[in-house]
Design a protein around this motif. Structure first.
Motif, PDB file in Angstrom:
ATOM      1  N   SER A 170      12.512  30.277   8.946  1.00 26.24           N
ATOM      2  CA  SER A 170      13.381  30.316  10.133  1.00 26.24           C
ATOM      3  C   SER A 170      12.584  29.904  11.380  1.00 26.24           C
ATOM      4  CB  SER A 170      14.004  31.695  10.314  1.00 26.24           C
ATOM      5  OG  SER A 170      13.034  32.678  10.589  1.00 26.24           O
ATOM      6  N   MET A 171      11.318  30.311  11.456  1.00 23.61           N
ATOM      7  CA  MET A 171      10.488  29.902  12.608  1.00 23.61           C
ATOM      8  C   MET A 171      10.316  28.387  12.634  1.00 23.61           C
ATOM      9  SD  MET A 171       9.682  32.544  14.439  1.00 23.61           S
ATOM     10  CE  MET A 171       8.287  31.977  15.386  1.00 23.61           C
ATOM     11  N   LEU A 172      10.069  27.801  11.475  1.00 25.18           N
ATOM     12  CA  LEU A 172       9.875  26.348  11.411  1.00 25.18           C
ATOM     13  C   LEU A 172      11.160  25.599  11.759  1.00 25.18           C
ATOM     14  CD1 LEU A 172       7.603  26.129   8.250  1.00 25.18           C
ATOM     15  CD2 LEU A 172       6.947  25.623  10.604  1.00 25.18           C
ATOM     16  N   GLU A 173      12.307  26.142  11.321  1.00 18.97           N
ATOM     17  CA  GLU A 173      13.581  25.520  11.659  1.00 18.97           C
ATOM     18  C   GLU A 173      13.796  25.546  13.171  1.00 18.97           C
ATOM     19  OE1 GLU A 173      16.716  27.356   9.392  1.00 18.97           O
ATOM     20  OE2 GLU A 173      15.772  26.788   7.505  1.00 18.97           O
ATOM     21  N   GLU A 174      13.470  26.667  13.806  1.00 19.89           N
ATOM     22  CA  GLU A 174      13.629  26.772  15.263  1.00 19.89           C
ATOM     23  C   GLU A 174      12.713  25.778  15.980  1.00 19.89           C
ATOM     24  OE1 GLU A 174      13.219  30.746  16.784  1.00 19.89           O
ATOM     25  OE2 GLU A 174      14.560  31.550  15.242  1.00 19.89           O
ATOM     26  N   LEU A 175      11.475  25.644  15.484  1.00 18.58           N
ATOM     27  CA  LEU A 175      10.536  24.712  16.118  1.00 18.58           C
ATOM     28  C   LEU A 175      11.001  23.270  15.964  1.00 18.58           C
ATOM     29  CD1 LEU A 175       7.129  26.269  15.061  1.00 18.58           C
ATOM     30  CD2 LEU A 175       8.075  26.157  17.363  1.00 18.58           C
ATOM     31  N   SER A 176      11.549  22.931  14.800  1.00 19.52           N
ATOM     32  CA  SER A 176      11.951  21.538  14.585  1.00 19.52           C
ATOM     33  C   SER A 176      13.240  21.209  15.360  1.00 19.52           C
ATOM     34  CB  SER A 176      12.138  21.258  13.091  1.00 19.52           C
ATOM     35  OG  SER A 176      13.205  22.007  12.554  1.00 19.52           O
ATOM     36  N   ALA A 177      14.031  22.235  15.677  1.00 12.97           N
ATOM     37  CA  ALA A 177      15.268  22.006  16.430  1.00 12.97           C
ATOM     38  C   ALA A 177      14.986  21.862  17.927  1.00 12.97           C
ATOM     39  CB  ALA A 177      16.245  23.150  16.188  1.00 12.97           C
ATOM     40  N   ALA A 178      13.853  22.360  18.349  1.00 14.51           N
ATOM     41  CA  ALA A 178      13.529  22.354  19.795  1.00 14.51           C
ATOM     42  C   ALA A 178      13.133  20.977  20.275  1.00 14.51           C
ATOM     43  CB  ALA A 178      12.402  23.337  20.077  1.00 14.51           C
ATOM     44  N   GLN A 184       3.146  21.854  10.311  1.00 13.35           N
ATOM     45  CA  GLN A 184       3.155  23.298  10.085  1.00 13.35           C
ATOM     46  C   GLN A 184       3.661  23.669   8.696  1.00 13.35           C
ATOM     47  OE1 GLN A 184       5.371  23.983  13.669  1.00 13.35           O
ATOM     48  NE2 GLN A 184       3.615  24.948  14.650  1.00 13.35           N
ATOM     49  N   GLN A 185       4.706  22.989   8.245  1.00 16.43           N
ATOM     50  CA  GLN A 185       5.250  23.275   6.912  1.00 16.43           C
ATOM     51  C   GLN A 185       4.215  22.943   5.836  1.00 16.43           C
ATOM     52  OE1 GLN A 185       8.382  24.607   6.070  1.00 16.43           O
ATOM     53  NE2 GLN A 185       7.502  24.732   4.029  1.00 16.43           N
ATOM     54  N   GLU A 186       3.595  21.780   5.952  1.00 15.44           N
ATOM     55  CA  GLU A 186       2.588  21.371   4.971  1.00 15.44           C
ATOM     56  C   GLU A 186       1.388  22.323   4.978  1.00 15.44           C
ATOM     57  OE1 GLU A 186       3.316  16.536   5.047  1.00 15.44           O
ATOM     58  OE2 GLU A 186       2.144  17.475   6.651  1.00 15.44           O
ATOM     59  N   THR A 187       1.028  22.807   6.153  1.00 13.84           N
ATOM     60  CA  THR A 187      -0.081  23.759   6.256  1.00 13.84           C
ATOM     61  C   THR A 187       0.267  25.061   5.546  1.00 13.84           C
ATOM     62  OG1 THR A 187      -0.837  22.775   8.330  1.00 13.84           O
ATOM     63  CG2 THR A 187      -1.545  25.039   7.867  1.00 13.84           C
ATOM     64  N   LEU A 188       1.475  25.569   5.761  1.00 11.91           N
ATOM     65  CA  LEU A 188       1.901  26.790   5.076  1.00 11.91           C
ATOM     66  C   LEU A 188       1.929  26.589   3.572  1.00 11.91           C
ATOM     67  CD1 LEU A 188       4.781  28.265   7.251  1.00 11.91           C
ATOM     68  CD2 LEU A 188       2.511  29.213   6.861  1.00 11.91           C
TER      69      LEU A 188
END
Length: 77
Positions: free
Chosen positions: A69-77, A21-25
């Protein structure tokens, strides 16, 4: 020329589903910044518009704090 080659490689990786997701963004941010998002196949422009309207990218192609912040939440899940 080097940057264009990297974008081409990233586009291939995106189309093959190899980017996270990060690379896509980051890729779509580059496409917006360079203007390529609006000259490539229509699906790239539509996807870039969706990312901008959803608040993940600015109109200048920067990844927003909301996206971070969305990506951080996804990676923490």
């Amino acid at each position: 020329m080097g940057a264009m080659k990297n974008i081409a490689i990233d586009l291939i990786a995106f189309e093959e589903g190899q980017l996270d997701q990060q690379e896509t963004l980051e890729l779509f941010g580059l496409l917006v910044k360079s203007g390529l998002a609006w000259t490539l196949q229509g699906n790239y422009g539509r996807a870039a518009n969706e990312l901008i309207h959803a608040g993940y990218l600015t109109r200048d192609g920067e990844v927003t704090e909301f996206a971070d912040s969305m990506l951080e939440e996804l990676s923490a899940a």
